[in-house]
Design a protein around this motif. Structure first.
Motif, PDB file in Angstrom:
ATOM      1  N   GLN A 178     -15.807 -38.758  48.104  1.00 22.70           N
ATOM      2  CA  GLN A 178     -15.137 -37.574  47.573  1.00 22.70           C
ATOM      3  C   GLN A 178     -14.241 -37.928  46.388  1.00 22.70           C
ATOM      4  OE1 GLN A 178     -15.876 -34.504  48.243  1.00 22.70           O
ATOM      5  NE2 GLN A 178     -17.365 -35.151  49.793  1.00 22.70           N
ATOM      6  N   SER A 179     -13.655 -39.112  46.407  1.00 23.92           N
ATOM      7  CA  SER A 179     -12.878 -39.566  45.250  1.00 23.92           C
ATOM      8  C   SER A 179     -13.788 -39.750  44.042  1.00 23.92           C
ATOM      9  CB  SER A 179     -12.165 -40.883  45.570  1.00 23.92           C
ATOM     10  OG  SER A 179     -11.180 -40.705  46.561  1.00 23.92           O
ATOM     11  N   ALA A 180     -14.981 -40.317  44.275  1.00 24.66           N
ATOM     12  CA  ALA A 180     -15.943 -40.483  43.177  1.00 24.66           C
ATOM     13  C   ALA A 180     -16.345 -39.130  42.609  1.00 24.66           C
ATOM     14  CB  ALA A 180     -17.168 -41.243  43.677  1.00 24.66           C
ATOM     15  N   ARG A 181     -16.525 -38.147  43.488  1.00 20.26           N
ATOM     16  CA  ARG A 181     -16.888 -36.793  43.030  1.00 20.26           C
ATOM     17  C   ARG A 181     -15.759 -36.178  42.206  1.00 20.26           C
ATOM     18  NH1 ARG A 181     -16.260 -31.725  45.733  1.00 20.26           N
ATOM     19  NH2 ARG A 181     -17.661 -30.138  44.862  1.00 20.26           N
ATOM     20  N   SER A 182     -14.522 -36.356  42.655  1.00 17.21           N
ATOM     21  CA  SER A 182     -13.373 -35.831  41.899  1.00 17.21           C
ATOM     22  C   SER A 182     -13.261 -36.515  40.543  1.00 17.21           C
ATOM     23  CB  SER A 182     -12.079 -36.032  42.695  1.00 17.21           C
ATOM     24  OG  SER A 182     -12.036 -35.206  43.837  1.00 17.21           O
TER      25      SER A 182
END
Length: 223
Positions: A178-182
């Protein structure tokens, strides 16, 4: 001597095409789930750090809501985008374009030089002195080529369902899926910001010559 090498011109137009398609198809993908999180997972508004607005159909590809079609476009164009960036870096290192025109010197990082460049830009004075680019241009191009575009590739690989099992180390390095997506979302809009400023400066500096030189190569003695 040509102002822009053939490799630079080819990559410039390929990258423009890819970035536009990737951004517009990415907006459709964003519309599918408009909440962004940090860490490995998230599913509720309480866990989200940002709720992205819904983007209208005229801004998206395919022009209507279809997550499957948008992903097809995204994946299709992601490959020439990534390979084009790799080609550009190889070309810049081989023809010394990066060292000669984009790499900054210690002297250019002095506050007096930075302040002078800022004042000249505010006055719409785009004189580059002896070099091809001034400090602010070098900094902007360096950030785009060395940070924003590569991070779009890396974060995109980290959130790809097909590649994630093979790149667990990259997902962990980025702080979780989810951090990568953000981060992917943040870098995408940072590139959009650069594109808007770049387009505005091209218009202010004379769009006819700027576009012509990026097609034909131009000549340094015409600057």
């Amino acid at each position: 001597m040509k102002r822009h090498a053939l490799s630079t011109r080819l990559w410039h137009w390929l990258n423009l095409f890819c970035v536009v398609i990737l951004f517009m198809s990415g907006l459709t993908i964003s519309n599918a789930h408009r909440l962004l999180y940090w860490g490995d997972w998230g599913f509720s508004r309480q866990q989200a750090w940002l709720e992205v607005p819904r983007f209208p159909d005229w801004m998206t590809i395919p022009g209507y809501y279809s997550l499957a079609v948008a992903r097809d476009w995204h994946i299709l164009v992601a490959w020439p985008f990534a390979l084009g960036l790799l080609f550009m870096w190889a070309a810049m290192l081989l023809n010394r374009h990066f060292k000669r025109d984009i790499a900054t010197s210690k002297r250019e990082w002095s506050w007096s030089n930075i302040k002078r460049d800022i004042i000249q830009h505010l006055k719409l004075d785009f004189d580059h002195g002896d070099g091809k680019y001034n400090f602010l241009q070098k900094l902007a191009y360096g950030l785009v080529l060395g940070v924003l575009l590569p991070m779009m590739v890396f974060t995109g690989m980290a959130i790809s369902p097909g590649l994630e099992p093979l790149l667990g180390w990259m997902v962990d390095l980025l702080g979780g899926r989810q951090s990568a997506r953000s981060l992917h979302f943040i870098f995408a809009f940072a590139i959009l910001g650069f594109f808007i400023v770049h387009l505005a400066l091209v218009i202010l500096a004379g769009p006819y010559r700027q576009i012509r030189d990026m097609i034909t190569g131009g000549r340094i003695d015409e600057a």
